[in-house]
Design an enzyme around this catalytic site. Structure first.
Site: not given
Ligand code: G6P
Length: 620
Positions: A2, A27, A74, A100-101, A493, A497, A500, A516, A615
């Site tokens: 948010c 956000r 969000w 926000n929260g 990772e 990606k 996501e 396994h 984000k």
């Molecule tokens: C969210 C974002 C990710 C990020 C994670 C941790 O899930 O979408 O891209 O890696 O938060 O965020 P930070 O800002 O703590 O690295």
């Protein structure tokens, strides 16, 4: 999660609010809304969907006012809908706020307020806050306070938030007190931009760029009382905190798309530069070590550390895993990598000489912040590896290392990951040189690190090859990502990606672990991405690759330039420059970022705004 904006001043507030919401859209983008005070009433426009849809609505139904608040959502409590969008009103419309929260005790508060006659129209926790402020205001008026006085409003907000359990960043306006904006926080960030005869409010500094050069971050339990001609900060305990005005360093170039179609692609291609930024001024040739300005720890304390805990979420957690391999190899210090969401509630034994690093791009992730605070409470030195200057984690940690990667706007993290890995490599070098690592070994690392921006530049040349691979496999419904040692976190990772931004089910595994369980998924339609650059156990990775081929699984290999042998086994090969094993994550992650990007594009997905994600995750 948010985004909040606010404005008080002589201009029409809408322009700043809508532009700010566009900048904060990363956000959350379930819905957006604005409320403007025109001197006699507050008008609200809100809409499910993107900020652009709100902007369209406001073109059809313009609103006016020189003070206002805005929100991009969000969803936590209540599905995304026009009704559940912020701003929300309290009482009979005398209070309007954005939040926000998460208000954890909202159902208790809602029941209590219902009994008092308040009518709830939404499924959100936020509406509770709005009615609560309205109720406190009503109570104050009953006791003889003047509802047209700012002080009465501030007290109403303060009494309301005292009853809230959970987290909040709140921006509140009052129908009967035009030109007053109250902002208060606990756990969710807020920053005030200081203008001349005007003030700006935002969840982070990005909306303030171009409007002011001076900013003030609110700390938890602080309340900002903002009018066009004054800005007062007070603590909820009644004290007056000192005003710490900082310079805003971000520029508008940092947030422009430039020649790129998407922020994610722009940020992938920025990596030669961002890695250079992470290295700048931190290589000490004479001592063959790394140096950091902000650790705030003397060499004796650093030398005494005998255990390190790296804590993070998401992509930053994957960077932590690479960090574990690096620090254990070069500094011989035992490292544990903890999900912050677990660490905050666990009580693992931690000896006195344990040092905590929170790794975070945003510096605002709720779980990472809570884990950091918990470790701090227990007396451990806490440090942050962070990208966002002035963020809550950067401010609360005892010291830290900035990434200097510039704002990362694409929701899928790319450049922050490689910068985090770069910084962790420097940390391994520093801690190693304080212990067993020889001068020549340190020298060698330094010269290899210096080459990395160029190596990344070369790695980025694989984009055309990646496009061919993406075209071939973009309809697949499952993907496996397999790698060993330093490339195991890269496999995790790469899989993250892809899922996501393209919504393809993908799993990352250590290549040998595949036997396994995940091997059961292998069939002609399930591609396996093998991250297989030359390494100590290259032949073993090749055996794992053969095992997949034997089951007719298509294989995409990420391999070192010049490795012709792998082309005989794999269906497709994407080449990256040859670097020492410990630096491989920096180059092998490049084709995986590009592959996820290109597959998402072919599938028609919105790469910068993937569904359900945000984000900056400021709720737990
Ligand atoms: C969210 C974002 C990710 C990020 C994670 C941790 O899930 O979408 O891209 O890696 O938060 O965020 P930070 O800002 O703590 O690295």
């Amino acid at each position: 999660m948010c985004g909040i904006v606010g404005y008080v001043g002589p201009k029409q507030a809408y322009d700043y609010l809508i532009e700010g919401l566009f900048r904060l859209e990363y956000r959350g983008y379930d819905s957006a809304g604005v409320a403007l005070q025109d001197g006699s009433k507050i008008s609200i426009r809100k809409k499910t969907g993107r900020v652009s849809q709100l902007a369209d609505l406001c073109k059809l139904l313009p609103i006016h006012g020189t003070s206002g608040i805005g929100h991009t959502r969000w969803a936590t409590h209540g599905e995304p809908s026009d009704t559940n969008s912020h701003p929300h009103t309290g009482g009979n419309g005398e209070v309007v706020l954005v939040h926000n929260g998460v208000i954890e005790n909202y159902s208790i508060l809602r029941d209590r307020l219902r009994e008092l006659g308040y009518v709830f129209r939404t499924a959100t926790d936020t509406e509770v806050a709005a009615h609560l402020v309205a109720h406190q205001l009503e109570e104050a008026v009953k006791l003889g306070d003047d509802p047209f006085e700012a002080e009465t409003c501030v007290r109403a907000v303060e009494s309301a938030v005292r009853q809230i359990k959970g987290t909040y960043g709140l921006a509140v306006m009052f129908r009967d007190v035009p030109g007053l904006l109250i902002a208060t926080r606990f756990g969710s960030p807020l920053v005030v931009g200081m203008g001349r005869g005007e003030y700006f409010l935002a969840s982070d500094a990005s909306p303030l760029v171009g409007h002011t050069k001076e900013i003030v971050y609110l700390n938890d339990h602080e309340t900002a009382v903002i009018k066009a001609d004054s800005f007062v900060l007070r603590h909820q305990d009644g004290s007056a905190p000192a005003l710490s005005i900082r310079a805003l360093e971000q520029t508008s170039r940092d947030t422009d798309l430039g020649e790129f179609d998407h922020y994610m692609l722009k940020e992938i291609f920025e990596q030669p530069q961002t890695i250079e930024n992470a290295l700048r001024g931190r290589l000490d040739d004479e001592e063959a070590t790394a140096k950091f300005g902000g650790l705030n720890l003397d060499p004796q304390s650093l030398g005494r550390i005998d255990r390190i805990v790296l804590t993070a979420c998401g992509t930053s957690w994957h960077a932590g895993l690479v960090g574990e391999y690096l620090i254990e190899e070069f500094a011989r210090i035992p490292v544990e990598v903890e999900y912050a969401s677990e660490l905050r509630y666990r009580n693992p034994p931690m000896a006195d000489r344990t040092m905590i690093f929170a790794i975070t791009q945003s510096g605002e992730t709720a779980d990472t912040l809570a884990a950091l605070r918990e470790c701090k409470r227990k007396g451990h030195p806490t440090l942050a590896i962070c990208n966002t200057v002035g963020s809550t984690i950067a401010r609360e940690a005892d010291g830290g290392i900035y990434l200097h990667a510039g704002p990362e706007i694409g929701v899928a993290s790319t450049k922050a990951f490689t910068s985090q890995v770069t910084v962790l490599t420097l940390l391994a070098l520093l801690l190693g040189r304080m212990r067993h690592l020889s001068h020549p070994a340190g020298k060698r690392m330094i010269s290899q690190l210096r080459e990395m921006p160029d190596k990344i530049r070369q790695a980025l040349k694989c984009f055309d090859a990646v496009k061919d691979v993406a075209r071939k496999y973009y309809t697949a419904e499952n993907f496996l990502y397999l790698g060993r040692l330093y490339n195991f976190p890269v496999a995790l990772e790469g899989a993250l990606k892809l899922k996501e931004i393209s919504y393809i089910h993908s799993e990352g595994y250590p290549a040998a672990e595949m036997k396994h369980g995940p091997i059961a998924l292998v069939d002609e339609d399930t591609p396996s991405v093998f991250i297989a650059p030359r390494c100590e156990i290259y032949p073993k990775v090749m055996s794992n690759l053969e095992e997949v081929k034997a089951r007719k699984g298509p294989v995409i290999a990420i391999a070192c330039e010049g490795d012709d042998k792998i082309a005989e086994l794999a269906d497709d090969v994407i080449y990256v420059p040859d670097v020492d094993e410990y630096l491989q994550p920096l180059v092998t992650s490049i084709p995986l970022q590009l592959l996820a990007y290109q597959i998402a594009i072919y599938r028609g997905c919105n790469v910068d705004r993937p569904r359900n994600l945000a984000k900056s995750v400021t709720v737990e």
